[in-house]
Design a protein around this motif. Sequence first.
Motif, short mmCIF file in Angstrom:
data_model
loop_
_atom_site.label_atom_id
_atom_site.label_comp_id
_atom_site.label_asym_id
_atom_site.label_seq_id
_atom_site.Cartn_x
_atom_site.Cartn_y
_atom_site.Cartn_z
N ALA A 48 0.84 -1.20 0.00
CA ALA A 48 0.00 0.00 0.00
C ALA A 48 0.88 1.25 0.00
CB ALA A 48 -0.90 0.00 1.23
N PRO A 49 0.37 2.35 -0.53
CA PRO A 49 1.16 3.59 -0.53
C PRO A 49 1.53 4.02 0.89
CG PRO A 49 -0.86 3.85 -1.83
CD PRO A 49 -0.95 2.53 -1.12
N LYS A 50 2.74 4.48 1.05
CA LYS A 50 3.18 4.97 2.34
C LYS A 50 2.81 6.46 2.48
CE LYS A 50 7.16 5.08 5.38
NZ LYS A 50 8.59 4.88 5.50
N ASP A 51 2.48 6.86 3.68
CA ASP A 51 2.12 8.27 3.97
C ASP A 51 0.99 8.78 3.09
OD1 ASP A 51 4.11 8.22 5.88
OD2 ASP A 51 5.60 9.11 4.57
N ASN A 52 -0.02 7.93 2.88
CA ASN A 52 -1.17 8.29 2.05
C ASN A 52 -2.30 8.81 2.95
OD1 ASN A 52 -2.72 8.57 -0.24
ND2 ASN A 52 -3.42 6.46 -0.23
N PHE A 53 -2.10 9.97 3.55
CA PHE A 53 -3.07 10.55 4.48
C PHE A 53 -2.84 12.04 4.57
CE2 PHE A 53 0.68 9.25 6.82
CZ PHE A 53 1.02 10.39 7.53
N SER A 54 -3.79 12.72 5.18
CA SER A 54 -3.65 14.13 5.49
C SER A 54 -3.66 14.26 7.01
CB SER A 54 -4.83 14.93 4.93
OG SER A 54 -4.83 14.86 3.53
N ALA A 55 -2.89 15.18 7.53
CA ALA A 55 -2.83 15.38 8.98
C ALA A 55 -2.73 16.87 9.29
CB ALA A 55 -1.63 14.65 9.57
N LEU A 56 -3.33 17.23 10.41
CA LEU A 56 -3.32 18.62 10.84
C LEU A 56 -3.51 18.65 12.35
CD1 LEU A 56 -3.38 21.53 9.59
CD2 LEU A 56 -5.85 21.39 9.81
N PRO A 57 -2.76 19.48 13.05
CA PRO A 57 -3.01 19.59 14.49
C PRO A 57 -4.29 20.40 14.74
CG PRO A 57 -1.16 20.98 13.87
CD PRO A 57 -1.60 20.26 12.64
N ILE A 58 -5.14 19.85 15.60
CA ILE A 58 -6.38 20.54 15.96
C ILE A 58 -6.47 20.58 17.48
CG2 ILE A 58 -7.54 19.82 13.84
CD1 ILE A 58 -9.12 17.80 15.56
N PRO A 59 -7.36 21.40 18.04
CA PRO A 59 -7.49 21.42 19.50
C PRO A 59 -7.73 20.02 20.07
CG PRO A 59 -8.67 23.27 18.56
CD PRO A 59 -8.22 22.39 17.41
N LYS A 60 -7.04 19.71 21.15
CA LYS A 60 -7.10 18.39 21.76
C LYS A 60 -8.54 17.97 22.08
CE LYS A 60 -4.97 15.75 25.50
NZ LYS A 60 -3.98 15.81 26.59
N ALA A 61 -9.33 18.89 22.61
CA ALA A 61 -10.72 18.57 22.97
C ALA A 61 -11.54 18.20 21.73
CB ALA A 61 -11.36 19.74 23.69
N GLN A 62 -11.32 18.89 20.61
CA GLN A 62 -12.04 18.57 19.38
C GLN A 62 -11.64 17.19 18.85
OE1 GLN A 62 -11.68 21.59 16.38
NE2 GLN A 62 -12.55 23.18 17.70
N ASN A 63 -10.35 16.86 18.92
CA ASN A 63 -9.89 15.57 18.45
C ASN A 63 -10.49 14.45 19.30
OD1 ASN A 63 -8.36 14.05 16.58
ND2 ASN A 63 -6.74 13.78 18.08
N LYS A 64 -10.52 14.65 20.60
CA LYS A 64 -11.10 13.64 21.50
C LYS A 64 -12.60 13.48 21.21
CE LYS A 64 -11.59 12.24 26.26
NZ LYS A 64 -11.22 12.44 27.63
N ALA A 65 -13.31 14.58 21.02
CA ALA A 65 -14.75 14.52 20.73
C ALA A 65 -15.00 13.80 19.40
CB ALA A 65 -15.34 15.92 20.70
N GLY A 66 -14.19 14.09 18.40
CA GLY A 66 -14.34 13.41 17.11
C GLY A 66 -14.09 11.92 17.21
N GLY A 67 -13.09 11.53 17.99
CA GLY A 67 -12.82 10.11 18.19
C GLY A 67 -13.95 9.40 18.91
N THR A 68 -14.55 10.09 19.86
CA THR A 68 -15.69 9.52 20.58
C THR A 68 -16.87 9.31 19.64
OG1 THR A 68 -14.98 10.51 22.66
CG2 THR A 68 -17.32 9.91 22.48
N ILE A 69 -17.15 10.31 18.81
CA ILE A 69 -18.26 10.21 17.85
C ILE A 69 -18.01 9.07 16.87
CG2 ILE A 69 -19.41 11.39 15.92
CD1 ILE A 69 -18.97 14.00 17.56
N LEU A 70 -16.77 8.94 16.38
CA LEU A 70 -16.45 7.87 15.45
C LEU A 70 -16.61 6.50 16.11
CD1 LEU A 70 -15.48 7.10 12.63
CD2 LEU A 70 -13.13 7.31 13.47
N ALA A 71 -16.17 6.36 17.35
CA ALA A 71 -16.31 5.09 18.07
C ALA A 71 -17.79 4.74 18.26
CB ALA A 71 -15.60 5.16 19.42
N LEU A 72 -18.62 5.75 18.55
CA LEU A 72 -20.05 5.51 18.70
C LEU A 72 -20.67 5.08 17.36
CD1 LEU A 72 -20.99 8.52 21.01
CD2 LEU A 72 -21.02 6.08 21.62
N PHE A 73 -20.21 5.69 16.26
CA PHE A 73 -20.68 5.29 14.93
C PHE A 73 -20.35 3.83 14.67
CE2 PHE A 73 -19.23 4.52 10.55
CZ PHE A 73 -20.44 4.63 9.88
N TYR A 74 -19.10 3.42 14.94
CA TYR A 74 -18.71 2.02 14.74
C TYR A 74 -19.58 1.10 15.58
CZ TYR A 74 -14.28 3.48 12.51
OH TYR A 74 -13.33 4.00 11.68
#
Length: 119
Positions: A48-74
Amino acid sequence: MLPVIGAVVTYLGKDYATSDPAGPRECDEYPFASTYEGAGQHSKEPSAPKDNFSALPIPKAQNKAGGTILALFYDKNRILHGRDPKGKEGDAYLMAIDCHSPAGQSCTRYCSTPTGTST
């Protein structure tokens, strides 16, 4: 070091997480690290291609909230991760992202995983 963090450190420096006066930041990546399209895909599938992603630093609280929402979706949609003993991939899903451009035009992006296709 995770590929996403390494990429952000390379471009923004080692202090990327603490350099924003607004507060601490974490790396956010797309495709999600929890998918086969994510930053870890190359470590599981060397072809598979290496480093095939986009990344950006965002506020820690927003990243945690997004991860929680994604886990709930799964969980809510019973999305299974991984491969079965015969090597068959886990559940794929289609994601539609509605966004609005600065000019007011709307757009939709579709992504599926774990097959690696997107349009």
